[in-house]
Design a protein around this motif. Sequence first.
Motif, PDB file in Angstrom:
ATOM      1  N   PRO A 143       3.253  30.031  -5.140  1.00  0.00           N
ATOM      2  CA  PRO A 143       3.262  28.638  -5.600  1.00  0.00           C
ATOM      3  C   PRO A 143       4.423  27.893  -4.962  1.00  0.00           C
ATOM      4  CG  PRO A 143       4.265  30.061  -7.261  1.00  0.00           C
ATOM      5  CD  PRO A 143       3.879  30.948  -6.112  1.00  0.00           C
ATOM      6  N   LEU A 144       4.297  26.568  -4.920  1.00  0.00           N
ATOM      7  CA  LEU A 144       5.421  25.739  -4.474  1.00  0.00           C
ATOM      8  C   LEU A 144       6.293  25.482  -5.698  1.00  0.00           C
ATOM      9  CD1 LEU A 144       6.382  24.050  -1.936  1.00  0.00           C
ATOM     10  CD2 LEU A 144       5.324  22.090  -3.057  1.00  0.00           C
ATOM     11  N   TYR A 145       7.551  25.833  -5.611  1.00  0.00           N
ATOM     12  CA  TYR A 145       8.485  25.578  -6.718  1.00  0.00           C
ATOM     13  C   TYR A 145       9.605  24.678  -6.178  1.00  0.00           C
ATOM     14  CZ  TYR A 145       6.677  28.947 -10.232  1.00  0.00           C
ATOM     15  OH  TYR A 145       5.921  29.606 -11.174  1.00  0.00           O
ATOM     16  N   SER A 203       4.300  34.710  -7.077  1.00  0.00           N
ATOM     17  CA  SER A 203       4.586  33.936  -8.293  1.00  0.00           C
ATOM     18  C   SER A 203       5.452  34.730  -9.263  1.00  0.00           C
ATOM     19  CB  SER A 203       3.274  33.567  -9.000  1.00  0.00           C
ATOM     20  OG  SER A 203       3.564  33.026 -10.269  1.00  0.00           O
ATOM     21  N   VAL A 238       0.007  28.651   0.361  1.00  0.00           N
ATOM     22  CA  VAL A 238       0.908  27.985  -0.587  1.00  0.00           C
ATOM     23  C   VAL A 238       0.071  27.057  -1.459  1.00  0.00           C
ATOM     24  CG1 VAL A 238       2.864  26.404  -0.837  1.00  0.00           C
ATOM     25  CG2 VAL A 238       2.850  28.062   1.041  1.00  0.00           C
ATOM     26  N   GLN A 239       0.179  27.228  -2.760  1.00  0.00           N
ATOM     27  CA  GLN A 239      -0.549  26.332  -3.671  1.00  0.00           C
ATOM     28  C   GLN A 239       0.464  25.628  -4.564  1.00  0.00           C
ATOM     29  OE1 GLN A 239      -0.833  27.015  -7.144  1.00  0.00           O
ATOM     30  NE2 GLN A 239       0.051  29.077  -7.221  1.00  0.00           N
ATOM     31  N   SER A 240       0.126  24.364  -4.911  1.00  0.00           N
ATOM     32  CA  SER A 240       1.112  23.576  -5.657  1.00  0.00           C
ATOM     33  C   SER A 240       0.446  22.721  -6.724  1.00  0.00           C
ATOM     34  CB  SER A 240       1.871  22.670  -4.686  1.00  0.00           C
ATOM     35  OG  SER A 240       0.968  21.760  -4.112  1.00  0.00           O
ATOM     36  N   GLN A 275       3.452  17.749   0.350  1.00  0.00           N
ATOM     37  CA  GLN A 275       4.607  18.290  -0.390  1.00  0.00           C
ATOM     38  C   GLN A 275       5.079  19.628   0.155  1.00  0.00           C
ATOM     39  OE1 GLN A 275       5.333  18.171  -4.275  1.00  0.00           O
ATOM     40  NE2 GLN A 275       4.318  16.265  -4.727  1.00  0.00           N
ATOM     41  N   SER A 276       4.127  20.377   0.736  1.00  0.00           N
ATOM     42  CA  SER A 276       4.462  21.716   1.215  1.00  0.00           C
ATOM     43  C   SER A 276       4.807  21.740   2.704  1.00  0.00           C
ATOM     44  CB  SER A 276       3.285  22.672   0.953  1.00  0.00           C
ATOM     45  OG  SER A 276       2.991  22.714  -0.415  1.00  0.00           O
ATOM     46  N   HIS A 325       9.512  22.074  -4.253  1.00  0.00           N
ATOM     47  CA  HIS A 325       9.307  21.828  -2.812  1.00  0.00           C
ATOM     48  C   HIS A 325       9.717  23.013  -1.931  1.00  0.00           C
ATOM     49  CE1 HIS A 325       8.388  17.401  -2.828  1.00  0.00           C
ATOM     50  NE2 HIS A 325       8.673  17.663  -4.073  1.00  0.00           N
ATOM     51  N   SER A 380      -0.896  17.726  -0.191  1.00  0.00           N
ATOM     52  CA  SER A 380      -0.464  18.911   0.558  1.00  0.00           C
ATOM     53  C   SER A 380       0.801  18.620   1.368  1.00  0.00           C
ATOM     54  CB  SER A 380      -1.584  19.425   1.460  1.00  0.00           C
ATOM     55  OG  SER A 380      -2.030  18.403   2.301  1.00  0.00           O
ATOM     56  N   GLY A 384      -3.047  21.775  -2.681  1.00  0.00           N
ATOM     57  CA  GLY A 384      -2.394  21.059  -3.782  1.00  0.00           C
ATOM     58  C   GLY A 384      -3.303  21.036  -5.002  1.00  0.00           C
TER      59      GLY A 384
END
Length: 214
Positions: A60-62, A9, A91-93, A100-101, A64, A98, A126
């Motif tokens: 983190p997912l930034y 991050s 990966v956390q968003s 999305q990742s 996508h 989920s 997510g």
Amino acid sequence: MSTIIINGSPKAKHGNTEVIINQFMKDMKVPCEVCYAANKDYRKLAGYLHQSDTVLFVMPLYIHAMPGIVMKLIECMESAPVPGKAMGFIVQSGFMESAQSAYLERYLSTIARDLKYTYLGTVIRGGSAGISMMPESMNKKLFIQLNQLGSYFESNGSFDQKIAKELGKIQALSKGKCFLFEALGKLGLSDGIFWNGMLKNNKAFDKRFDKPFA
Ligand SMILES: Cc1cc2nc3c(=O)[nH]c(=O)nc-3n(C[C@H](O)[C@H](O)[C@H](O)COP(=O)(O)O)c2cc1C
């Protein structure tokens, strides 16, 4: 088995990724070494990663995708120096789904294999945007899952598939849920209440529609 965890991050110690890493390591007998992708000499850190048996990226997912700092670090990595090295990802968003990742997951699996690391999989979670701001009681279930995931990882060098599946359980919202969230949003009862509260606390509410780059 030595493991280095990379906190991917840009917020380093001040984001949700840090909370997730700390919970992941909480029940370990010997916690892993944690390195920060933010503010690092990427080449030096990439070389240093070769010393450990396993590298675990937590990010983190930034938009996508992976944060740019993680990509910079990965681009500096060379193939595993000896066979038997492993690489895994968490990966956390912000959004719940989920799915999305999913594109990032495919990319990460390819990267690991291209770098001649054994791919340990990608755990996706997510709905993680508020973790560091919520009271601990609201994160209780998640923290227990992360504690178990970490202690299993320490013992087995892999992710517990049952917990991983549970963490990524919300693949996509059903039509009914989408309809419900839309209706709540129109009534002003969505999670906007929470985010608007944050904007107000930071004296930024009046600026919420600003377009500095437009
Ligand atoms: C620039 C930016 C882009 C983001 N893009 C996404 C996204 O595409 N999908 C998503 O679900 N969450 C997205 N998020 C939310 C973050 O993934 C989420 O808040 C995460 O918990 C942040 O972790 P951190 O505090 O460790 O940086 C984004 C956040 C930021 C700041």
